[in-house]
Write an enzyme that holds these catalytic residues in place. Structure first.
Site, PDB file in Angstrom:
ATOM      1  N   GLU A 122      -1.276 -22.698 -22.355  1.00 23.81           N
ATOM      2  CA  GLU A 122      -0.051 -23.480 -22.439  1.00 23.81           C
ATOM      3  C   GLU A 122      -0.319 -24.979 -22.446  1.00 23.81           C
ATOM      4  OE1 GLU A 122       3.266 -20.561 -20.494  1.00 23.81           O
ATOM      5  OE2 GLU A 122       2.021 -21.640 -19.073  1.00 23.81           O
ATOM      6  N   CYS A 135       0.384 -32.751 -20.966  1.00 23.22           N
ATOM      7  CA  CYS A 135      -0.428 -32.054 -19.972  1.00 23.22           C
ATOM      8  C   CYS A 135      -1.239 -30.984 -20.713  1.00 23.22           C
ATOM      9  CB  CYS A 135       0.512 -31.443 -18.930  1.00 23.22           C
ATOM     10  SG  CYS A 135      -0.340 -30.539 -17.646  1.00 23.22           S
ATOM     11  N   CYS A 142      -8.252 -19.496 -14.801  1.00 25.84           N
ATOM     12  CA  CYS A 142      -9.029 -20.383 -13.929  1.00 25.84           C
ATOM     13  C   CYS A 142      -9.877 -19.509 -13.022  1.00 25.84           C
ATOM     14  CB  CYS A 142      -8.087 -21.257 -13.100  1.00 25.84           C
ATOM     15  SG  CYS A 142      -8.931 -22.557 -12.175  1.00 25.84           S
ATOM     16  N   CYS A 146      -6.637 -21.261  -6.008  1.00 29.37           N
ATOM     17  CA  CYS A 146      -5.844 -22.011  -5.053  1.00 29.37           C
ATOM     18  C   CYS A 146      -4.601 -21.170  -4.762  1.00 29.37           C
ATOM     19  CB  CYS A 146      -5.488 -23.376  -5.616  1.00 29.37           C
ATOM     20  SG  CYS A 146      -6.977 -24.282  -6.101  1.00 29.37           S
ATOM     21  N   CYS A 149      -1.106 -21.788  -6.503  1.00 31.32           N
ATOM     22  CA  CYS A 149      -1.079 -22.050  -7.941  1.00 31.32           C
ATOM     23  C   CYS A 149      -0.969 -20.759  -8.743  1.00 31.32           C
ATOM     24  CB  CYS A 149      -2.354 -22.803  -8.339  1.00 31.32           C
ATOM     25  SG  CYS A 149      -2.510 -23.032 -10.123  1.00 31.32           S
ATOM     26  N   GLU A 220      -9.813 -25.544 -14.661  1.00 34.20           N
ATOM     27  CA  GLU A 220     -10.499 -26.614 -13.933  1.00 34.20           C
ATOM     28  C   GLU A 220     -11.375 -27.359 -14.950  1.00 34.20           C
ATOM     29  OE1 GLU A 220     -10.834 -28.320 -10.888  1.00 34.20           O
ATOM     30  OE2 GLU A 220     -12.244 -29.309 -12.215  1.00 34.20           O
ATOM     31  N   SER A 251      -7.733 -34.222 -13.738  1.00 34.83           N
ATOM     32  CA  SER A 251      -7.503 -33.732 -12.376  1.00 34.83           C
ATOM     33  C   SER A 251      -8.509 -32.643 -12.031  1.00 34.83           C
ATOM     34  CB  SER A 251      -6.085 -33.172 -12.263  1.00 34.83           C
ATOM     35  OG  SER A 251      -5.887 -32.595 -10.983  1.00 34.83           O
ATOM     36  N   LEU A 274      -6.144 -32.813  -3.462  1.00 35.24           N
ATOM     37  CA  LEU A 274      -6.590 -32.802  -2.061  1.00 35.24           C
ATOM     38  C   LEU A 274      -5.817 -31.741  -1.271  1.00 35.24           C
ATOM     39  CD1 LEU A 274      -8.600 -34.371  -0.281  1.00 35.24           C
ATOM     40  CD2 LEU A 274      -6.667 -35.791   0.451  1.00 35.24           C
ATOM     41  N   ASN A 352       6.196 -26.057  -6.389  1.00 35.74           N
ATOM     42  CA  ASN A 352       6.987 -25.344  -7.394  1.00 35.74           C
ATOM     43  C   ASN A 352       6.794 -23.846  -7.213  1.00 35.74           C
ATOM     44  OD1 ASN A 352       8.053 -27.610  -8.926  1.00 35.74           O
ATOM     45  ND2 ASN A 352       5.916 -27.988  -9.489  1.00 35.74           N
ATOM     46  N   CYS A 395       4.165 -28.259 -12.488  1.00 41.06           N
ATOM     47  CA  CYS A 395       2.805 -28.123 -11.946  1.00 41.06           C
ATOM     48  C   CYS A 395       2.629 -26.764 -11.290  1.00 41.06           C
ATOM     49  CB  CYS A 395       2.543 -29.132 -10.833  1.00 41.06           C
ATOM     50  SG  CYS A 395       2.650 -30.815 -11.323  1.00 41.06           S
TER      51      CYS A 395
HETATM   52  N1  SAH Z   1      -7.365 -27.410 -11.974  1.00 38.98           N
HETATM   53  C1  SAH Z   1      -7.081 -28.786 -11.836  1.00 38.98           C
HETATM   54  C2  SAH Z   1      -6.001 -29.284 -12.756  1.00 38.98           C
HETATM   55  C3  SAH Z   1      -4.772 -28.415 -12.983  1.00 38.98           C
HETATM   56  S1  SAH Z   1      -3.586 -28.225 -11.737  1.00 38.98           S
HETATM   57  C4  SAH Z   1      -6.724 -29.092 -10.412  1.00 38.98           C
HETATM   58  O1  SAH Z   1      -6.537 -28.177  -9.638  1.00 38.98           O
HETATM   59  O2  SAH Z   1      -6.692 -30.260 -10.075  1.00 38.98           O
HETATM   60  C5  SAH Z   1      -2.552 -29.677 -11.719  1.00 38.98           C
HETATM   61  C6  SAH Z   1      -1.974 -29.974 -10.306  1.00 38.98           C
HETATM   62  O3  SAH Z   1      -0.892 -29.081  -9.958  1.00 38.98           O
HETATM   63  C7  SAH Z   1      -3.015 -29.797  -9.210  1.00 38.98           C
HETATM   64  O4  SAH Z   1      -2.954 -30.850  -8.283  1.00 38.98           O
HETATM   65  C8  SAH Z   1      -2.558 -28.517  -8.568  1.00 38.98           C
HETATM   66  O5  SAH Z   1      -3.077 -28.385  -7.294  1.00 38.98           O
HETATM   67  C9  SAH Z   1      -1.075 -28.650  -8.617  1.00 38.98           C
HETATM   68  N2  SAH Z   1      -0.358 -27.383  -8.384  1.00 38.98           N
HETATM   69  C10 SAH Z   1      -0.825 -26.133  -8.589  1.00 38.98           C
HETATM   70  N3  SAH Z   1       0.130 -25.216  -8.263  1.00 38.98           N
HETATM   71  C11 SAH Z   1       1.211 -25.907  -7.860  1.00 38.98           C
HETATM   72  C12 SAH Z   1       2.531 -25.518  -7.428  1.00 38.98           C
HETATM   73  N4  SAH Z   1       2.907 -24.245  -7.388  1.00 38.98           N
HETATM   74  N5  SAH Z   1       3.406 -26.491  -7.110  1.00 38.98           N
HETATM   75  C13 SAH Z   1       3.048 -27.805  -7.199  1.00 38.98           C
HETATM   76  N6  SAH Z   1       1.830 -28.222  -7.610  1.00 38.98           N
HETATM   77  C14 SAH Z   1       0.912 -27.288  -7.934  1.00 38.98           C
HETATM   78 FE1  SF4 Z   2      -7.320 -23.627 -10.901  1.00 44.23          FE
HETATM   79 FE2  SF4 Z   2      -6.255 -26.100 -10.480  1.00 44.23          FE
HETATM   80 FE3  SF4 Z   2      -4.761 -23.862 -10.180  1.00 44.23          FE
HETATM   81 FE4  SF4 Z   2      -6.680 -24.427  -8.409  1.00 44.23          FE
HETATM   82  S1  SF4 Z   2      -4.815 -25.639  -8.812  1.00 44.23           S
HETATM   83  S2  SF4 Z   2      -6.275 -22.401  -9.329  1.00 44.23           S
HETATM   84  S3  SF4 Z   2      -8.254 -25.305  -9.728  1.00 44.23           S
HETATM   85  S4  SF4 Z   2      -5.674 -24.588 -12.098  1.00 44.23           S
END
Ligand code: SAH
Ligand code: SF4
Length: 422
Positions: A122, A135, A142, A146, A149, A220, A251, A274, A352, A395
């Site tokens: 996407e 974006c 991935c 996390c 996510c 990532e 990021s 972070l 989110n 996000c």
């Molecule tokens: N993999 C990379 C870049 C993609 S994620 C990374 O983790 O940095 C882009 C941002 O969205 C990251 O800061 C991620 O932690 C955040 N994110 C992921 N899931 C989310 C959610 N459900 N609500 C808000 N932010 C989220």
């Molecule tokens: Fe992968 Fe970034 Fe989602 Fe973590 S926040 S699972 S590194 S896409």
């Protein structure tokens, strides 16, 4: 594109080898999108042009591809008429395939795209008054997971190629009607999955809607370093898409060993996910922390080439109710950023939600209190307004439908359905 090297990619925590290249096109033609000018010249020479011709043609073709956005050799009017079919027999000008294009009530756009070998990913465009941010995804799925996510619940399918990464930017320019006049607007709009009138009416006016790029889509980016670097080099190349490195942000969840190279070799702005200030909480929600801990990560940020008060590092912090959102967490965040003397800004992201997520978003009062403490500590900490939530474009909501459930999940569901019917 026939490189089949194995590249170390982290599994849940530890590296596993994953093949990184795509299946070649069945018709044997080579996609030029994603290749540096030098490589294009080499391919032209391998196909029979003498060295000087190959270099000259590569320069012309490169200009047509990245400055004019053409998608057919026939449109390259300064290349001899007889030469154009010769090129078309051997090469293609690719774009990711559009499966679906959606528009949110707030103007955010999301595209479900597909690689030539059938994998979905996407891309999201977020228009604002003073800028338009694209974006971009770096991987299908991935390897990291996390906990908050949605993309993290997908397995890694594969790295996107340089062409598929830069192709997202080119497709967005197609859809937004942002190529200089002369390109075939209607056909490009159709390829981008938009209606003709929509493109023409809304997007040709000032011609500079896509102003910023964030590598914050699926995946990532620092686990697909070479391809991301090659793609962003084309995006930043003055003869290419010519977007300033100051308008590009990558990021990372904290792939410490690749951060210095990102600054030195790509030179874009850095954002770091972070999300927590203690080992226990970060281990839980961003599991790569078990491999590269907070101190190591913050030190790598302090050493990031090019970071300064004029070019701050963004620290992303997702607000999770009763998990990482206390006043004490906010004070610890200020302390850490100061202890490492980081030129920092903090982006507070309201969580989110997605189906099955184990967390809730912090209350607005809690987020305000957290933000105030960080501000009072002298660090900017705006709360990011979620965009495109109604089309799952915000996000952490990205996850392709085809991948929504693992095989095991589907099997389990089928078994329990069968059991309840019996
Ligand atoms: N993999 C990379 C870049 C993609 S994620 C990374 O983790 O940095 C882009 C941002 O969205 C990251 O800061 C991620 O932690 C955040 N994110 C992921 N899931 C989310 C959610 N459900 N609500 C808000 N932010 C989220
Ligand atoms: Fe992968 Fe970034 Fe989602 Fe973590 S926040 S699972 S590194 S896409």
């Amino acid at each position: 594109m026939s490189n089949t090297d194995l590249m170390p990619i982290a599994g849940a925590i530890d590296p596993v080898p994953v093949a990184r290249d795509i299946t070649p096109r069945p018709d044997g033609r080579v996609d030029l999108i994603g290749l540096p000018k030098k490589r294009i010249a080499e391919l032209f020479a391998e196909a029979g042009l003498d060295a000087k011709q190959a270099k000259l043609r590569a320069k012309q073709v490169f200009h047509w591809l990245y400055h004019r956005g053409v998608t057919e050799f026939e449109a390259m009017t300064d290349i001899a008429k007889t030469m154009r079919p010769w090129l078309a027999e051997r090469f293609v000008i690719g774009r990711p395939n559009v499966v679906e294009a959606q528009v949110s009530s707030d103007g955010t756009r999301k595209w479900l795209l597909q690689t030539d070998d059938g994998h979905e990913f996407e891309m999201v465009f977020i228009p604002d008054a003073d800028r338009g941010t694209l974006c971009v995804s770096s991987q299908v799925g991935c390897t990291l997971n996390c906990r908050f996510c949605h993309t993290g619940t997908m397995r890694l399918v594969r790295n996107l190629t340089p062409g598929e990464i830069v192709g997202q930017v080119m497709l967005a320019r197609d859809a937004l009607g942002e190529w200089p006049k002369g390109a075939n607007d209607t056909r490009l709009a159709t390829m981008a999955g938009l209606e003709e009138e929509e493109t023409a009416a809304e997007y040709t006016a000032d011609g500079r809607l896509l102003t910023n790029i964030v590598m914050m889509g699926m995946g990532e980016p620092l686990y697909n370093f070479d391809h991301v670097k090659q793609a962003l080099t084309l995006v930043m190349d003055g003869d290419g898409l010519a977007l300033s490195k100051r308008r590009i942000t990558l990021s990372t969840s904290g792939v410490v060993p690749m951060m210095a190279r990102c600054g030195e070799e790509i030179g874009v702005n850095l954002a770091v996910s972070l999300h927590a200030v203690t080992k226990d909480v970060r281990d839980e929600i961003v599991p790569i922390n078990k491999k590269y801990g907070l101190e190591e990560l913050l030190q790598a940020c302090a050493d990031y080439p090019g970071a300064s008060n004029a070019r701050r590092i963004t620290f992303e912090y997702v607000m999770l109710k009763d998990k990482n959102d206390s006043d004490e967490d906010a004070r610890e965040l200020v302390r850490l950023l100061k202890a490492y003397r980081l030129p920092a800004k903090v982006n507070l992201i309201p969580f989110n939600p997605w189906p099955g997520a184990a967390y809730d978003c912090s209350t607005p009062e809690r987020i305000r209190s957290f933000s105030n403490i960080v501000f009072e500590g002298g660090i900017s900490a705006p709360v990011r307004t979620p965009r495109g939530r109604d089309i799952d474009a915000a996000c952490g909501q990205l996850k392709t439908a085809a991948q929504k459930k693992s095989r095991a999940e589907r099997d389990r569901e089928a078994a329990s359905e069968a059991a309840s019917e019996a």
